[in-house]
Design a protein around this motif. Structure first.
Motif, PDB file in Angstrom:
ATOM      1  N   LEU A 163       0.863  -1.182   0.000  1.00  0.00           N
ATOM      2  CA  LEU A 163       0.000   0.000   0.000  1.00  0.00           C
ATOM      3  C   LEU A 163       0.893   1.223   0.000  1.00  0.00           C
ATOM      4  O   LEU A 163       1.730   1.384   0.896  1.00  0.00           O
ATOM      5  N   HIS A 164       0.726   2.089  -1.000  1.00  0.00           N
ATOM      6  CA  HIS A 164       1.648   3.213  -1.129  1.00  0.00           C
ATOM      7  C   HIS A 164       0.954   4.438  -1.719  1.00  0.00           C
ATOM      8  O   HIS A 164      -0.087   4.341  -2.367  1.00  0.00           O
ATOM      9  N   ASP A 165       1.553   5.599  -1.424  1.00  0.00           N
ATOM     10  CA  ASP A 165       1.066   6.882  -1.937  1.00  0.00           C
ATOM     11  C   ASP A 165      -0.398   7.111  -1.576  1.00  0.00           C
ATOM     12  O   ASP A 165      -1.241   7.436  -2.423  1.00  0.00           O
ATOM     13  N   LEU A 166      -0.673   6.958  -0.281  1.00  0.00           N
ATOM     14  CA  LEU A 166      -2.015   7.126   0.264  1.00  0.00           C
ATOM     15  C   LEU A 166      -1.939   7.985   1.514  1.00  0.00           C
ATOM     16  O   LEU A 166      -0.862   8.202   2.067  1.00  0.00           O
ATOM     17  N   ARG A 167      -3.079   8.467   1.987  1.00  0.00           N
ATOM     18  CA  ARG A 167      -3.078   9.163   3.275  1.00  0.00           C
ATOM     19  C   ARG A 167      -2.792   8.161   4.397  1.00  0.00           C
ATOM     20  O   ARG A 167      -1.902   8.354   5.214  1.00  0.00           O
ATOM     21  N   TYR A 168      -3.586   7.098   4.456  1.00  0.00           N
ATOM     22  CA  TYR A 168      -3.350   5.966   5.346  1.00  0.00           C
ATOM     23  C   TYR A 168      -3.328   4.704   4.494  1.00  0.00           C
ATOM     24  O   TYR A 168      -4.205   4.515   3.655  1.00  0.00           O
ATOM     25  N   GLY A 169      -2.366   3.845   4.750  1.00  0.00           N
ATOM     26  CA  GLY A 169      -2.390   2.555   4.074  1.00  0.00           C
ATOM     27  C   GLY A 169      -3.547   1.712   4.556  1.00  0.00           C
ATOM     28  O   GLY A 169      -4.390   1.268   3.779  1.00  0.00           O
ATOM     29  N   VAL A 170      -3.609   1.499   5.896  1.00  0.00           N
ATOM     30  CA  VAL A 170      -4.669   0.712   6.511  1.00  0.00           C
ATOM     31  C   VAL A 170      -5.121   1.416   7.782  1.00  0.00           C
ATOM     32  O   VAL A 170      -4.301   1.820   8.607  1.00  0.00           O
ATOM     33  N   GLN A 171      -6.426   1.561   7.952  1.00  0.00           N
ATOM     34  CA  GLN A 171      -7.016   2.040   9.200  1.00  0.00           C
ATOM     35  C   GLN A 171      -7.926   0.955   9.749  1.00  0.00           C
ATOM     36  O   GLN A 171      -8.789   0.441   9.033  1.00  0.00           O
ATOM     37  N   LEU A 172      -7.726   0.644  11.034  1.00  0.00           N
ATOM     38  CA  LEU A 172      -8.508  -0.390  11.691  1.00  0.00           C
ATOM     39  C   LEU A 172      -9.226   0.220  12.882  1.00  0.00           C
ATOM     40  O   LEU A 172      -8.580   0.744  13.792  1.00  0.00           O
ATOM     41  N   ARG A 173     -10.548   0.147  12.898  1.00  0.00           N
ATOM     42  CA  ARG A 173     -11.354   0.677  14.001  1.00  0.00           C
ATOM     43  C   ARG A 173     -12.131  -0.464  14.644  1.00  0.00           C
ATOM     44  O   ARG A 173     -12.936  -1.114  13.987  1.00  0.00           O
ATOM     45  N   ASN A 174     -11.828  -0.741  15.901  1.00  0.00           N
ATOM     46  CA  ASN A 174     -12.501  -1.829  16.628  1.00  0.00           C
ATOM     47  C   ASN A 174     -12.419  -3.144  15.844  1.00  0.00           C
ATOM     48  O   ASN A 174     -13.364  -3.929  15.820  1.00  0.00           O
ATOM     49  N   ALA A 175     -11.283  -3.381  15.201  1.00  0.00           N
ATOM     50  CA  ALA A 175     -11.161  -4.493  14.263  1.00  0.00           C
ATOM     51  C   ALA A 175      -9.957  -5.357  14.603  1.00  0.00           C
ATOM     52  O   ALA A 175      -8.804  -4.918  14.418  1.00  0.00           O
ATOM     53  N   PRO A 176     -10.158  -6.568  15.087  1.00  0.00           N
ATOM     54  CA  PRO A 176      -9.036  -7.481  15.253  1.00  0.00           C
ATOM     55  C   PRO A 176      -8.440  -7.819  13.891  1.00  0.00           C
ATOM     56  O   PRO A 176      -9.180  -8.018  12.913  1.00  0.00           O
ATOM     57  N   ALA A 177      -7.113  -7.880  13.823  1.00  0.00           N
ATOM     58  CA  ALA A 177      -6.492  -8.047  12.513  1.00  0.00           C
ATOM     59  C   ALA A 177      -5.151  -8.761  12.633  1.00  0.00           C
ATOM     60  O   ALA A 177      -4.452  -8.664  13.654  1.00  0.00           O
ATOM     61  N   THR A 178      -4.800  -9.461  11.568  1.00  0.00           N
ATOM     62  CA  THR A 178      -3.438  -9.946  11.373  1.00  0.00           C
ATOM     63  C   THR A 178      -2.928  -9.330  10.080  1.00  0.00           C
ATOM     64  O   THR A 178      -3.580  -9.432   9.037  1.00  0.00           O
ATOM     65  N   VAL A 179      -1.795  -8.682  10.172  1.00  0.00           N
ATOM     66  CA  VAL A 179      -1.192  -7.995   9.029  1.00  0.00           C
ATOM     67  C   VAL A 179       0.197  -8.593   8.854  1.00  0.00           C
ATOM     68  O   VAL A 179       1.074  -8.420   9.709  1.00  0.00           O
ATOM     69  N   THR A 180       0.400  -9.301   7.751  1.00  0.00           N
ATOM     70  CA  THR A 180       1.599 -10.120   7.589  1.00  0.00           C
ATOM     71  C   THR A 180       2.256  -9.843   6.238  1.00  0.00           C
ATOM     72  O   THR A 180       1.589  -9.879   5.202  1.00  0.00           O
ATOM     73  N   ARG A 181       3.554  -9.566   6.292  1.00  0.00           N
ATOM     74  CA  ARG A 181       4.356  -9.332   5.082  1.00  0.00           C
ATOM     75  C   ARG A 181       3.726  -8.269   4.176  1.00  0.00           C
ATOM     76  O   ARG A 181       3.480  -8.487   2.995  1.00  0.00           O
ATOM     77  N   VAL A 182       3.478  -7.128   4.771  1.00  0.00           N
ATOM     78  CA  VAL A 182       2.883  -6.003   4.038  1.00  0.00           C
ATOM     79  C   VAL A 182       3.901  -4.871   3.968  1.00  0.00           C
ATOM     80  O   VAL A 182       4.550  -4.533   4.961  1.00  0.00           O
ATOM     81  N   ILE A 183       4.019  -4.285   2.798  1.00  0.00           N
ATOM     82  CA  ILE A 183       4.907  -3.140   2.574  1.00  0.00           C
ATOM     83  C   ILE A 183       4.062  -1.877   2.569  1.00  0.00           C
ATOM     84  O   ILE A 183       3.098  -1.759   1.788  1.00  0.00           O
ATOM     85  N   PHE A 184       4.403  -0.936   3.438  1.00  0.00           N
ATOM     86  CA  PHE A 184       3.779   0.385   3.470  1.00  0.00           C
ATOM     87  C   PHE A 184       4.828   1.380   2.998  1.00  0.00           C
ATOM     88  O   PHE A 184       5.903   1.473   3.581  1.00  0.00           O
ATOM     89  N   ARG A 185       4.514   2.156   1.959  1.00  0.00           N
ATOM     90  CA  ARG A 185       5.524   3.041   1.381  1.00  0.00           C
ATOM     91  C   ARG A 185       4.907   4.372   0.977  1.00  0.00           C
ATOM     92  O   ARG A 185       3.867   4.419   0.322  1.00  0.00           O
ATOM     93  N   ASP A 186       5.542   5.456   1.396  1.00  0.00           N
ATOM     94  CA  ASP A 186       5.185   6.813   0.946  1.00  0.00           C
ATOM     95  C   ASP A 186       3.715   7.133   1.236  1.00  0.00           C
ATOM     96  O   ASP A 186       3.017   7.732   0.401  1.00  0.00           O
TER      97      ASP A 186
ATOM     98  N   THR B  20     -12.659   2.398  19.725  1.00  0.00           N
ATOM     99  CA  THR B  20     -13.594   3.291  20.407  1.00  0.00           C
ATOM    100  C   THR B  20     -14.463   2.509  21.377  1.00  0.00           C
ATOM    101  O   THR B  20     -15.156   3.089  22.203  1.00  0.00           O
ATOM    102  N   SER B  21     -14.420   1.171  21.271  1.00  0.00           N
ATOM    103  CA  SER B  21     -15.059   0.275  22.229  1.00  0.00           C
ATOM    104  C   SER B  21     -14.374  -1.071  22.121  1.00  0.00           C
ATOM    105  O   SER B  21     -13.800  -1.415  21.081  1.00  0.00           O
ATOM    106  N   GLY B  22     -14.409  -1.848  23.196  1.00  0.00           N
ATOM    107  CA  GLY B  22     -13.785  -3.149  23.169  1.00  0.00           C
ATOM    108  C   GLY B  22     -12.278  -3.071  23.220  1.00  0.00           C
ATOM    109  O   GLY B  22     -11.678  -2.013  23.463  1.00  0.00           O
ATOM    110  N   ASN B  23     -11.617  -4.196  22.969  1.00  0.00           N
ATOM    111  CA  ASN B  23     -10.158  -4.275  23.055  1.00  0.00           C
ATOM    112  C   ASN B  23      -9.570  -5.076  21.893  1.00  0.00           C
ATOM    113  O   ASN B  23      -8.736  -5.968  22.093  1.00  0.00           O
TER     114      ASN B  23
END
Length: 208
Positions: free
Chosen positions: A162-185, A196-199
């Motif tokens: 994910l590149h040349d974006l404001r945010y590559g990934v935004q997670l809100r109240n979201a369990p996630a696994t992010v593996t071997r991801v390139i964030f650039r620029d 905003t709720s939960g953990n």
């Protein structure tokens, strides 16, 4: 219903809806063109868009500016396959509403020059709703565009860029696994996670 390569391109002059109980099959090499900013492909049923590396399926605007068309809108009852698919010039390239666990198979997606979001996912039950994305590439010429936004579902993102974006990934109240991801620029952040709720917890592994 099948959209064949022989009939390509398919031009959406108005919103096309895949009704619940109906399957739309899009063959490798097909192009789908959104004619203007108020048209989308809306899916309540099933969509099978399985391209190949040699013959990807391309969704794009008739015009080449971001927001030339709405994008692909996948409602709560939708299921589908997206493989070797490119989506360009949309407002939201892909919009998922409460995707059920296992409802979608997605890999080798290329999302380019979208206006607001590459993938936008909204849910209300992170145990029953989830999405897995493999080999996603997302970028935009719009500085405020965001790659992936996920709210209150479980996300697995793997082998992606994910590149040349404001945010590559935004997670809100979201369990996630992010593996071997390139964030650039990315202008604000590659990855942002907040509750905003939960953990809900995001696990990040082998990312740069």
């Amino acid at each position: 219903t099948t959209w064949s390569a022989n009939g390509s391109p398919y031009v959406l002059l108005e919103t096309v809806t895949v009704q619940e109980g109906i399957t739309l099959t899009i063959e490798p090499g097909v192009e789908v063109h959104g004619a203007h900013a108020n048209v989308e492909l809306l899916v309540n049923g099933r969509i099978e868009a399985a391209g190949t590396a040699e013959a990807p399926i391309v969704f794009r605007g008739v015009g080449e500016a971001p927001n030339a068309w709405e994008g692909v809108d996948l409602r709560e009852t939708a299921t589908g396959i997206f493989r070797h698919v490119t989506i360009r010039h949309a407002d939201y390239a892909m919009y998922f509403t409460r995707p059920r666990a296992g409802a979608f198979e997605t890999s080798d997606l290329v999302l380019e020059d979208f206006n607001r979001y590459g993938i936008y996912v909204t849910g209300n039950d992170a145990q029953a709703q989830s999405l897995a994305l493999t080999r996603l590439t997302a970028s935009s010429s719009v500085e405020s565009a965001q790659g992936v936004y996920v709210s209150t579902i479980s996300l697995a993102l793997t082998d992606s860029t994910l590149h040349d974006l404001r945010y590559g990934v935004q997670l809100r109240n979201a369990p996630a696994t992010v593996t071997r991801v390139i964030f650039r620029d990315n202008f604000e952040a590659g990855l942002q996670h907040y509750n905003t709720s939960g953990n809900a917890v995001a696990t990040v592994d082998h990312c740069t």
